[in-house]
Design a protein around this motif. Structure first.
Motif, PDB file in Angstrom:
ATOM      1  N   GLY A 196       0.776  -1.222   0.000  1.00 23.62           N
ATOM      2  CA  GLY A 196       0.000   0.000   0.000  1.00 23.62           C
ATOM      3  C   GLY A 196       0.804   1.265   0.000  1.00 23.62           C
ATOM      4  O   GLY A 196       0.249   2.340   0.180  1.00 23.62           O
ATOM      5  N   LEU A 197       2.100   1.192  -0.186  1.00 24.03           N
ATOM      6  CA  LEU A 197       2.892   2.409  -0.200  1.00 24.03           C
ATOM      7  C   LEU A 197       2.469   3.269  -1.386  1.00 24.03           C
ATOM      8  O   LEU A 197       2.358   2.792  -2.508  1.00 24.03           O
ATOM      9  N   GLY A 198       2.191   4.542  -1.128  1.00 20.83           N
ATOM     10  CA  GLY A 198       1.692   5.422  -2.168  1.00 20.83           C
ATOM     11  C   GLY A 198       0.203   5.662  -2.067  1.00 20.83           C
ATOM     12  O   GLY A 198      -0.414   6.150  -3.007  1.00 20.83           O
ATOM     13  N   GLY A 199      -0.394   5.354  -0.913  1.00 19.12           N
ATOM     14  CA  GLY A 199      -1.786   5.700  -0.682  1.00 19.12           C
ATOM     15  C   GLY A 199      -2.763   4.554  -0.732  1.00 19.12           C
ATOM     16  O   GLY A 199      -3.955   4.751  -0.489  1.00 19.12           O
ATOM     17  N   ALA A 200      -2.327   3.343  -1.049  1.00 19.17           N
ATOM     18  CA  ALA A 200      -3.241   2.209  -1.101  1.00 19.17           C
ATOM     19  C   ALA A 200      -3.411   1.597   0.289  1.00 19.17           C
ATOM     20  O   ALA A 200      -2.882   2.089   1.280  1.00 19.17           O
ATOM     21  N   VAL A 201      -4.155   0.506   0.372  1.00 18.58           N
ATOM     22  CA  VAL A 201      -4.599  -0.044   1.652  1.00 18.58           C
ATOM     23  C   VAL A 201      -4.307  -1.538   1.698  1.00 18.58           C
ATOM     24  O   VAL A 201      -4.412  -2.235   0.686  1.00 18.58           O
ATOM     25  N   GLY A 202      -3.986  -2.040   2.890  1.00 18.12           N
ATOM     26  CA  GLY A 202      -3.774  -3.470   3.050  1.00 18.12           C
ATOM     27  C   GLY A 202      -5.042  -4.267   2.846  1.00 18.12           C
ATOM     28  O   GLY A 202      -5.122  -5.130   1.974  1.00 18.12           O
ATOM     29  N   ILE A 203      -6.058  -3.999   3.673  1.00 13.59           N
ATOM     30  CA  ILE A 203      -7.358  -4.662   3.545  1.00 13.59           C
ATOM     31  C   ILE A 203      -8.410  -3.580   3.412  1.00 13.59           C
ATOM     32  O   ILE A 203      -8.586  -2.757   4.309  1.00 13.59           O
ATOM     33  N   TYR A 204      -9.111  -3.591   2.300  1.00 12.82           N
ATOM     34  CA  TYR A 204      -9.925  -2.467   1.860  1.00 12.82           C
ATOM     35  C   TYR A 204     -11.344  -2.944   1.566  1.00 12.82           C
ATOM     36  O   TYR A 204     -11.539  -3.921   0.829  1.00 12.82           O
ATOM     37  N   VAL A 205     -12.323  -2.271   2.155  1.00 14.54           N
ATOM     38  CA  VAL A 205     -13.726  -2.504   1.831  1.00 14.54           C
ATOM     39  C   VAL A 205     -14.231  -1.251   1.124  1.00 14.54           C
ATOM     40  O   VAL A 205     -14.252  -0.177   1.709  1.00 14.54           O
ATOM     41  N   ASP A 206     -14.620  -1.400  -0.129  1.00 11.24           N
ATOM     42  CA  ASP A 206     -15.156  -0.285  -0.910  1.00 11.24           C
ATOM     43  C   ASP A 206     -16.552  -0.670  -1.403  1.00 11.24           C
ATOM     44  O   ASP A 206     -16.708  -1.280  -2.451  1.00 11.24           O
ATOM     45  N   GLY A 207     -17.553  -0.360  -0.579  1.00 11.85           N
ATOM     46  CA  GLY A 207     -18.916  -0.723  -0.944  1.00 11.85           C
ATOM     47  C   GLY A 207     -19.242  -2.186  -0.718  1.00 11.85           C
ATOM     48  O   GLY A 207     -20.251  -2.679  -1.223  1.00 11.85           O
ATOM     49  N   GLY A 208     -18.411  -2.894   0.029  1.00 13.87           N
ATOM     50  CA  GLY A 208     -18.699  -4.288   0.362  1.00 13.87           C
ATOM     51  C   GLY A 208     -19.709  -4.390   1.483  1.00 13.87           C
ATOM     52  O   GLY A 208     -20.083  -3.391   2.125  1.00 13.87           O
TER      53      GLY A 208
END
Length: 257
Positions: A196-208
């Motif tokens: 996730g380096l650069g703004g991403a996420v390890g474990i991500y819920v997007d509308g789940g």
């Protein structure tokens, strides 16, 4: 049989039955106490599905390994490596249609990358489970040195439901796992580091929805855990996040946006 295989496009053409899975594995494979974050190699031949010979894929968006509307399939002990792409919607692994009861166990996904990406445009869809596919198990795999651009190393979307993502090892990658667009899963016991380096996420819920995130560790990364809804996605709801660890990250947990 052991060796390096330069495969172009692989499509699963068979289904098993309940209690009688069709299994694809190296000769002599034994999955006891190996794979994932154990650091122990699994017994048996080494089988490498190597895409380096393709060069950089720029036009073809066909999945390199596809399971469409097939069930009771087990894929274990293989290595998928060295895929390179540029541009959007290039696909490596895709499980979709009415697929169910598919198990992806103790495989390695290594050095698969998009060579260049523009925010909001270019993406390598590295490992996608698309609804209505359901009851997919992804356990004990290694995802390493993965650069997906505007995507994640593994994503569930389109209402993919009742999936189990367990005891995997994700490292040196652009993000980790994404429960997307009404999909549901249990994400349990995974180790993620340098992701996730650069703004991403390890474990991500997007509308789940209707998902459990438990007993995972995210360390030395950007954001560890997020549950939210990006514009245009359904509301994230009924998400349980419990008994996880996050340390040496830029951020621990974000809920809502």
């Amino acid at each position: 049989k052991g060796g390096t295989y330069n495969e172009g496009i692989l499509s699963m053409n068979v289904s098993g039955t309940a209690g009688n899975y069709i299994t694809f594995q190296p000769y002599g494979f034994n999955g006891t106490n190996c794979g994932g974050f154990t650091g122990n190699p699994c017994a048996g031949d080494t089988v490498l599905v190597d895409y380096a010979y393709l060069g950089t894929v720029s036009g073809d968006t066909t999945p390199r390994f596809s399971i469409n509307s097939k069930s009771y399939i087990r894929i274990q002990g293989l290595t998928f490596q060295n895929f390179r792409s540029v541009g959007g919607m290039k696909q490596l692994v895709r499980i979709d249609g009415n697929s169910s009861y598919v198990e992806v166990l103790q495989n390695k996904f290594l050095h698969n990358k998009t060579n260049h990406w523009t925010v909001g445009q270019d993406a390598l869809l590295h490992f996608y489970i698309w609804g209505p596919a359901n009851n997919i198990i992804v356990r004990g795999n290694e995802f390493g040195d993965i650069e997906t651009g505007w995507s994640e190393p593994m994503t569930m979307r389109g209402g993919a439901s009742n999936n189990l993502i367990e005891n995997n090892y994700v490292h040196d990658a652009k993000g980790g796992f994404d429960i997307h667009s009404g999909s549901s899963a249990i994400i349990r016991g995974n180790l993620l580091e340098r992701v996730g380096l650069g703004g991403a996420v390890g474990i991500y819920v997007d509308g789940g929805a209707n998902s459990i995130i438990e007993r995972n560790t995210v360390r030395d990364s950007e954001w560890a855990y997020m549950a939210l809804s990006e514009p245009g996605e359904p509301a994230a709801h009924d998400i349980i996040i419990r008994d996880n660890i996050a340390y040496r990250n830029a951020g621990g947990i974000m809920v809502g946006n």
